[in-house]
Write a protein that holds these residues in place. Structure first.
Motif, PDB file in Angstrom:
ATOM      1  N   ASP A  98     -76.475   1.728  53.580  1.00 57.39           N
ATOM      2  CA  ASP A  98     -76.482   2.834  52.620  1.00 57.39           C
ATOM      3  C   ASP A  98     -75.871   4.103  53.210  1.00 57.39           C
ATOM      4  N   ASN A  99     -74.877   3.942  54.073  1.00 53.55           N
ATOM      5  CA  ASN A  99     -74.224   5.115  54.633  1.00 53.55           C
ATOM      6  C   ASN A  99     -73.542   5.902  53.526  1.00 53.55           C
ATOM      7  N   LEU A 100     -73.812   7.201  53.491  1.00 53.13           N
ATOM      8  CA  LEU A 100     -73.230   8.062  52.476  1.00 53.13           C
ATOM      9  C   LEU A 100     -72.146   8.922  53.092  1.00 53.13           C
ATOM     10  N   PRO A 101     -71.034   9.118  52.411  1.00 55.40           N
ATOM     11  CA  PRO A 101     -70.035  10.049  52.925  1.00 55.40           C
ATOM     12  C   PRO A 101     -70.612  11.456  52.974  1.00 55.40           C
ATOM     13  N   ARG A 102     -70.196  12.230  53.941  1.00 53.06           N
ATOM     14  CA  ARG A 102     -70.742  13.579  54.100  1.00 53.06           C
ATOM     15  C   ARG A 102     -70.470  14.446  52.884  1.00 53.06           C
ATOM     16  N   ASP A 103     -69.346  14.205  52.203  1.00 49.06           N
ATOM     17  CA  ASP A 103     -69.018  15.053  51.060  1.00 49.06           C
ATOM     18  C   ASP A 103     -69.858  14.719  49.830  1.00 49.06           C
ATOM     19  N   ALA A 104     -70.779  13.741  49.934  1.00 45.64           N
ATOM     20  CA  ALA A 104     -71.702  13.490  48.834  1.00 45.64           C
ATOM     21  C   ALA A 104     -72.807  14.535  48.788  1.00 45.64           C
ATOM     22  N   LYS A 105     -72.931  15.315  49.843  1.00 42.28           N
ATOM     23  CA  LYS A 105     -74.026  16.279  49.940  1.00 42.28           C
ATOM     24  C   LYS A 105     -73.542  17.681  49.586  1.00 42.28           C
ATOM     25  N   THR A 106     -74.430  18.461  48.972  1.00 46.48           N
ATOM     26  CA  THR A 106     -74.131  19.862  48.745  1.00 46.48           C
ATOM     27  C   THR A 106     -74.137  20.581  50.087  1.00 46.48           C
ATOM     28  N   PHE A 107     -73.692  21.831  50.078  1.00 44.86           N
ATOM     29  CA  PHE A 107     -73.652  22.573  51.333  1.00 44.86           C
ATOM     30  C   PHE A 107     -75.063  22.785  51.882  1.00 44.86           C
ATOM     31  N   TYR A 108     -76.014  22.978  50.999  1.00 45.52           N
ATOM     32  CA  TYR A 108     -77.405  23.089  51.446  1.00 45.52           C
ATOM     33  C   TYR A 108     -77.864  21.780  52.080  1.00 45.52           C
ATOM     34  N   GLU A 114     -78.175  17.903  58.940  1.00 40.72           N
ATOM     35  CA  GLU A 114     -77.594  18.038  60.279  1.00 40.72           C
ATOM     36  C   GLU A 114     -78.424  18.957  61.164  1.00 40.72           C
ATOM     37  N   ARG A 115     -79.735  18.912  60.930  1.00 40.36           N
ATOM     38  CA  ARG A 115     -80.634  19.754  61.705  1.00 40.36           C
ATOM     39  C   ARG A 115     -81.820  18.979  62.254  1.00 40.36           C
ATOM     40  N   TYR A 116     -82.222  17.894  61.579  1.00 44.47           N
ATOM     41  CA  TYR A 116     -83.461  17.213  61.933  1.00 44.47           C
ATOM     42  C   TYR A 116     -83.202  15.798  62.438  1.00 44.47           C
ATOM     43  N   ALA A 117     -83.919  15.431  63.497  1.00 45.86           N
ATOM     44  CA  ALA A 117     -83.768  14.097  64.078  1.00 45.86           C
ATOM     45  C   ALA A 117     -84.650  13.074  63.388  1.00 45.86           C
ATOM     46  N   LEU A 570     -65.234  25.632  51.877  1.00 42.34           N
ATOM     47  CA  LEU A 570     -64.747  24.269  51.659  1.00 42.34           C
ATOM     48  C   LEU A 570     -65.065  23.471  52.918  1.00 42.34           C
ATOM     49  N   ASP A 571     -65.679  22.322  52.741  1.00 38.49           N
ATOM     50  CA  ASP A 571     -66.003  21.493  53.910  1.00 38.49           C
ATOM     51  C   ASP A 571     -65.924  20.025  53.513  1.00 38.49           C
ATOM     52  N   THR A 572     -64.813  19.387  53.836  1.00 41.59           N
ATOM     53  CA  THR A 572     -64.669  17.950  53.586  1.00 41.59           C
ATOM     54  C   THR A 572     -64.560  17.173  54.895  1.00 41.59           C
ATOM     55  N   TYR A 573     -64.926  17.801  56.019  1.00 43.95           N
ATOM     56  CA  TYR A 573     -64.970  17.057  57.278  1.00 43.95           C
ATOM     57  C   TYR A 573     -65.884  15.839  57.112  1.00 43.95           C
ATOM     58  N   ASP A 574     -65.470  14.703  57.673  1.00 43.64           N
ATOM     59  CA  ASP A 574     -66.307  13.515  57.592  1.00 43.64           C
ATOM     60  C   ASP A 574     -67.478  13.572  58.570  1.00 43.64           C
ATOM     61  N   ASP A 575     -67.392  14.461  59.556  1.00 45.98           N
ATOM     62  CA  ASP A 575     -68.490  14.648  60.506  1.00 45.98           C
ATOM     63  C   ASP A 575     -68.421  16.086  61.015  1.00 45.98           C
ATOM     64  N   LYS A 576     -69.565  16.733  61.082  1.00 47.33           N
ATOM     65  CA  LYS A 576     -69.580  18.141  61.487  1.00 47.33           C
ATOM     66  C   LYS A 576     -69.155  18.326  62.932  1.00 47.33           C
ATOM     67  N   HIS A 577     -69.603  17.447  63.812  1.00 46.79           N
ATOM     68  CA  HIS A 577     -69.398  17.649  65.242  1.00 46.79           C
ATOM     69  C   HIS A 577     -68.192  16.892  65.794  1.00 46.79           C
ATOM     70  N   PHE A 578     -67.887  15.732  65.206  1.00 48.28           N
ATOM     71  CA  PHE A 578     -66.757  14.935  65.684  1.00 48.28           C
ATOM     72  C   PHE A 578     -65.876  14.536  64.492  1.00 48.28           C
ATOM     73  N   GLY A 723     -68.778  13.428  74.511  1.00 46.51           N
ATOM     74  CA  GLY A 723     -69.686  13.575  73.387  1.00 46.51           C
ATOM     75  C   GLY A 723     -70.292  12.243  72.999  1.00 46.51           C
ATOM     76  N   TRP A 724     -71.547  12.283  72.584  1.00 42.80           N
ATOM     77  CA  TRP A 724     -72.258  11.069  72.190  1.00 42.80           C
ATOM     78  C   TRP A 724     -73.002  11.354  70.896  1.00 42.80           C
ATOM     79  N   GLU A 725     -72.813  10.499  69.892  1.00 46.03           N
ATOM     80  CA  GLU A 725     -73.539  10.610  68.627  1.00 46.03           C
ATOM     81  C   GLU A 725     -74.869   9.879  68.782  1.00 46.03           C
ATOM     82  N   SER A 726     -75.872  10.575  69.231  1.00 47.96           N
ATOM     83  CA  SER A 726     -77.172   9.948  69.480  1.00 47.96           C
ATOM     84  C   SER A 726     -78.029  10.002  68.221  1.00 47.96           C
ATOM     85  N   PHE A 727     -79.137   9.269  68.250  1.00 45.20           N
ATOM     86  CA  PHE A 727     -80.032   9.249  67.092  1.00 45.20           C
ATOM     87  C   PHE A 727     -80.729  10.588  66.907  1.00 45.20           C
TER      88      PHE A 727
END
Length: 754
Positions: A98-108, A114-117, A570-578, A723-727
Motif C-alpha cells: 500500500d505504498n502511496l506516492p508522496r504527492d497523494a498527501k496534502t502539505f499538512y 515526515e516527522r514521526y517514527a 509546490l512540492d512534487t518531490y518523490d522523497d523529501k530527503h532523497f 544517507g540511509w532511509e531507516s525505519f
C-alpha cells in the motif's frame, strides 16, 4: 426356446451399447480449482498457459485467496498470456505494501508523515495496534480497473466462465461462498490474509482469507456441475524452524495443521492434480514472480498428455480468448457517498479532485482515492463503478477509522538542536468535522513544543492555527557576530560567544490548493524573538574567576512582532530527503507591521524569500537534485533579527537560517542572499545512498541593490557523505569543507527533523 431368449438378450444389449456411443452425448464439464498461497499463487498463471496450450476449455472456476484473484481474472475473459504479461509487469510488492506516492498527501499531511517514527492508536488512554499492515487499497484499485469490463455483472455465474471464491467470516468462524456482488470486493475479501491485510467488510460480514477454512474448494466446484476436475495446488507442507522467520509464515504454518490433512482427501477428488514444488518460496516472495510463474508452467507440463486427452473428450475446438482491451478512462456523472459520518461531502470531493460529467482517466481516479487514503481517516475505501446509461456511478463505501486519537513518537540528533525525543498526541474531529489537533512535546538538550490545529475543507478554503516554541544555543565566532547588524560591543579578549536563540511563534492562516499541485497560504503571525548571550557578562565580571551561576544575559533582540504573510508552495518531490524526481518551489513574503521594539529601531519592513528546485535521474540509481534560493529585505528598518544567516547542513527551518555546506551553523549573515545547490545521489543498494554536494552563495547587506548578487560567488562549499532511509527516519553523515576555510565540518542528522 432358450436359444431364442438368449438371442433376444444379446440383441437388446447391442442396442444399449449403440445408444451409449451416441455422437450427440454431451461432453464433460471441466472445473478448475485454484488454491491460495500468496505469492506462490502466481504459479497458477503458468499452469493456465499449459492448460490453454493443451486445448482444454474451462467451464467453471473456484478459488481462494490468490487463486481467487487469478481465477476471477481468467473467468472474466483474460487469457493466460494476458495474465502473464499483467503480473510480470506489475510491481506487486508496491501493491501489497500500500505504498502511496508522496504527492497523494496534502502539505499538512506531508509534514505530519515526515516527522514521526511510530504511530499507535491511543483511545481512552489505551494503546492498540492496527488490524493489519495493509488495507489492500492499491490491490483493490488495480482490480477495479482490470475488471472494468464486467463491472455490471453481479451474479458471478453470468461471467464468461462461472466463478466463485471462498472467504471466512471472522466473527462466526464460518466459511462464506462468494458468487454474487461486486467482483473486485469479493476476491479481495477472499485474500485478506490475517496480520498482513485488514479484514474486509462485504454485505455486513467481516471477512478474512478463505484459506483459513477452505484453501482448495474442490467440493464446491463439484456442486456447480463439474464432471472433470483440474486442480492447481500451491500449498506447501509443514516447515521447520529455519523457515518460520515471520509472523505471516507462523500463521500459515498453524493453518496448515488442518489443511494438510484435508488435502489427502481433496486431492483424491481431483482428476488432474497439478502440484508445483513451492517449498523454496514464501507467501510474500512477490519479487520472485518470474520464477514462480515458470515453476507453475513446468509442473503443468508434466500433465500435458492428460490435459490433451481431456481436450479431445470435450469434442470441440479450443477457442482462444480475445485480448481484453484495458480501459484507461471513464466518465463519472454521479458520486454517491456512504459512511462519511464525520467528514463532509466537500472534504471528500476535495480529496478526490474529480469533475463530474468529464472524461476521467483511471490514473486520475486512483490518485484521488490515494489522496483519501493518505489522510488516515478511513480504514478501508471500497468503491464501485456501475453503468447508469449516460456514464458511470461512482459509489464509495467509506469505513471511517474509529481511532481518533493517536500517540506518536520519534527521536532525533543533529549538530544544532542536539539530542531530542518527541512525544506527540494527535486528535481528529477535535472540535468539528474535518479537523485535526496535534501537540508535539520535544524533550532533550533543547526543550521545544509545536501545536497545530487544522480544518481541511477540501475544495474550499481550509484554515488553521499554529503555535510553536524553539530554542537552541550555538558557539559562534565573535568576529562573525560583529559582522552582523546587531549592536555588539567590541572586546578584543573574546574569540567566541555562546549565542542563545529562542523563538515563540503563533500563526492563523487560510490555505487553498490551486491546480492540485500548488498550495496558497495567507495569514497573520505573532512572534517573540530573543537573541542573547551570557558570554559578555561573564568576561566583564572577571575572566580569571569561574562565572557566576546566575550570570545575567546580554540581549541583542527581545521583541514581539506582528506580521501578515503569504506563501505559494509546490512540492512534487518523490522523497523529501532523497528526491530522485519532482519539482519544488516555496515562496514566502512577510510584512512586519508592528513591534514592541526592544532596540528602538523599528520601521515597517518586509522579508521576501524563495527556493526552487528540481530532481531527476541521470542513470538508474543516480539522481541529481538542483536548487536555487534567495531572499532580501524591503524597507529601511535597522531591525537585524530577521536577517539571513547561512551555514550548517539540513537544519529544521527557523526564521531565515539557511543551510550552507562548508561553514558551521550561523556563520554568514546579511539582509539578502543568493545561493545555488547541487547534489548527486547514488543509491548503491536499496535505501543506502552515497551523496556528493556543492553550493555557492553571495550573502551581505543589500546585494540586490548593489548588484553584488550577480557577481562571482564569495562563498563556496562542498560535501560528501552517506544517507540511509531507516525505519526511524533518514540518517545522514556529511563531511563538508570550503576553500575559504581551514577547518572542515562533520554534520550528523539521525531521524526525522522536528
Amino acid at each position: 426356446m432358450c436359444r431364442c431368449f438368449l438371442f433376444l438378450v444379446v440383441l437388446v444389449s447391442c442396442f444399449q451399447s449403440l445408444g451409449q456411443s451416441d455422437p450427440e452425448q454431451k461432453p464433460p464439464k471441466v472445473g478448475l480449482v485454484l488454491s491460495g498461497g500468496g505469492a506462490k499463487g502466481l504459479a497458477h498463471i503458468g499452469a493456465l498457459k499449459v492448460i490453454e496450450e493443451a486445448g482444454v476449455t474451462i467451464d467453471y472456476i473456484g478459488g481462494t485467496s490468490m487463486g481467487a484473484i487469478v481465477g476471477a481474472l481468467y473467468a472474466s475473459g483474460y487469457s493466460a498470456d494476458q495474465l502473464d504479461s499483467i503480473f510480470r509487469n506489475t510491481d506487486l510488492t508496491n501493491l501489497i505494501q500500500d505504498n502511496l506516492p508522496r504527492d497523494a498527501k496534502t502539505f499538512y499531511e506531508k509534514e505530519d508523515s515526515e516527522r514521526y517514527a511510530l504511530t499507535l492508536p491511543f483511545n481512552d488512554f489505551k494503546l492498540s495496534f492496527p488490524q493489519g499492515l495493509s488495507s489492500g487499497q492499491n490491490i483493490y484499485n488495480a482490480l477495479v480497473q482490470l475488471l472494468f469490463s464486467v463491472k455490471d455483472i453481479n451474479d458471478f455465474n453470468e461471467l464468461p466462465i462461472p466463478f466463485f471464491c471462498i472467504a471466512t467470516n471472522v466473527e462466526t468462524g464460518k466459511e462464506v461462498l462468494l458468487n454474487k456482488g461486486y467482483l473486485p470486493e469479493a476476491i479481495l475479501a477472499s485474500g485478506t490474509f490475517p496480520s498482513l491485510f485488514q479484514p474486509s467488510e462485504v454485505e455486513g460480514e467481516v471477512l478474512i482469507d478463505g484459506g483459513v477454512l477452505n484453501n482448495y474448494p474442490v467440493e464446491e466446484l463439484q456442486a456447480m456441475g463439474a464432471d472433470i476436475l483440474i486442480g492447481v495446488d500451491v500449498q506447501h507442507g509443514l516447515r521447520d524452524r529455519s523457515s518460520l522467520l515471520s509472523a505471516t509464515e507462523i500463521l500459515l504454518q498453524i493453518n496448515n495443521f488442518r489443511t494438510i490433512k484435508d488435502m489427502e482427501r481433496k486431492s483424491g477428488l481431483t482428476d488432474i492434480y497439478i502440484k508445483p514444488d513451492m517449498d523454496e518460496f514464501s507467501v510474500i516472495d512477490f519479487a520472485r514472480k518470474d520464477t514462480i510463474i515458470n515453476t507453475g508452467e513446468a509442473a503443468a507440463m508434466e500433465h500435458i498428455e492428460s490435459l490433451r486427452s481431456l481436450a479431445s473428450q470435450q469434442m470441440k475446438p479450443f477457442v482462444k480468448k480475445p485480448n481484453i482491451k484495458q480501459v484507461d478512462s471513464l466518465v463519472v456523472n454521479r458520486l454517491i457517498l456512504k459512511g462519511n459520518d464525520n467528514f463532509s461531502r466537500g472534504y471528500i470531493k476535495g480529496k478526490l479532485r474529480i469533475k463530474l460529467n468529464e472524461k476521467l482517466s483511471f490514473t486520475k481516479l486512483q490518485q484521488g482515492i490515494s489522496n483519501l487514503v493518505a489522510t488516515g481517516n478511513f480504514n478501508t475505501i471500497r468503491y464501485e463503478l456501475t453503468t447508469n446509461g449516460l456514464g458511470q456511478d461512482l459509489t464509495m463505501n467509506l469505513a471511517e477509522n474509529t481511532n481518533k486519537t493517536f500517540l506518536r513518537i520519534a527521536a532525533h540528533y543533529d549538530n544544532l538542536y542536539k539530542s531530542a525525543a518527541l512525544i506527540n498526541l494527535t486528535k481528529k474531529n477535535f472540535l468539528m468535522n474535518d479537523d485535526v489537533a496535534s501537540l508535539d512535546l520535544i524533550l532533550g538538550d533543547n526543550v521545544r513544543y509545536n501545536f497545530q490545529y487544522y480544518v481541511d475543507r477540501g475544495f474550499y478554503w481550509s484554515f488553521g492555527f499554529n503555535s510553536s516554541f524553539y530554542e537552541f544555543n550555538k558557539e559562534i565566532d565573535y568576529g562573525l557576530a560583529l559582522q552582523s547588524n546587531f549592536e555588539i560591543p567590541v572586546n578584543t579578549n573574546i574569540n567566541n560567544i555562546n549565542l542563545d536563540v529562542s523563538d515563540f511563534t503563533n500563526q492563523v492562516y487560510l490555505q487553498t490548493v490551486i491546480q492540485e499541485e500548488f498550495a496558497f497560504v495567507v495569514g497573520a503571525e505573532h512572534k517573540l524573538l530573543k537573541y542573547s548571550t551570557k558570554t559578555l557578562n561573564e568576561i566583564a565580571n572577571d575572566s580569571t574567576q569561574p562565572p557566576p551561576a546566575t550570570s545575567p544575559a546580554t540581549f541583542f533582540e527581545k521583541s514581539n512582532y506582528l506580521s501578515t504573510y503569504g506563501k505559494l508552495i509546490l512540492d512534487t518531490y518523490d522523497d523529501k530527503h532523497f528526491p530522485s524526481k519532482g519539482l519544488y518551489f516555496n515562496g514566502d513574503l512577510h510584512f512586519y507591521i508592528w513591534s514592541s521594539d526592544f532596540n528602538d529601531n523599528f520601521k515597517e519592513f518586509a522579508i521576501a524569500k524563495a527556493t526552487m528546485g528540481t530532481a531527476f535521474s541521470l542513470f538508474p540509481k543516480l539522481s541529481l537534485n538542483i536548487e536555487t534560493s534567495g531572499g532580501f529585505k524591503l524597507g529601511t528598518s535597522r531591525v537585524a533579527a530577521f536577517d539571513f544567516v547561512l551555514g550548517g547542513y539540513g537544519n529544521q527551518p527557523l526564521n531565515n537560517f539557511e543551510p550552507f555546506l562548508g561553514y558551521d551553523f550561523i556563520s554568514l549573515p546579511g539582509n539578502s542572499y543568493v545561493k545555488a545547490y547541487a547534489r548527486l545521489d547514488y543509491e548503491f543498494s536499496p535505501k543506502n545512498h552515497m551523496l556528493f554536494a556543492a553550493n555557492i552563495s553571495n550573502v551581505d547587506d543589500d546585494i540586490f541593490r548593489t548588484g553584488e548578487w550577480f557577481t562571482a560567488p564569495d562563498y563556496t562549499g562542498y560535501g560528501v557523505g552517506y544517507g540511509w532511509e531507516s525505519f526511524f527516519g533518514p540518517v545522514e553523515i556529511i563531511y563538508s569543507w570550503s576553500p575559504e576555510n581551514d577547518d572542515g565540518n562533520l554534520f550528523f542528522s539521525i531521524g526525522y527533523w522536528f
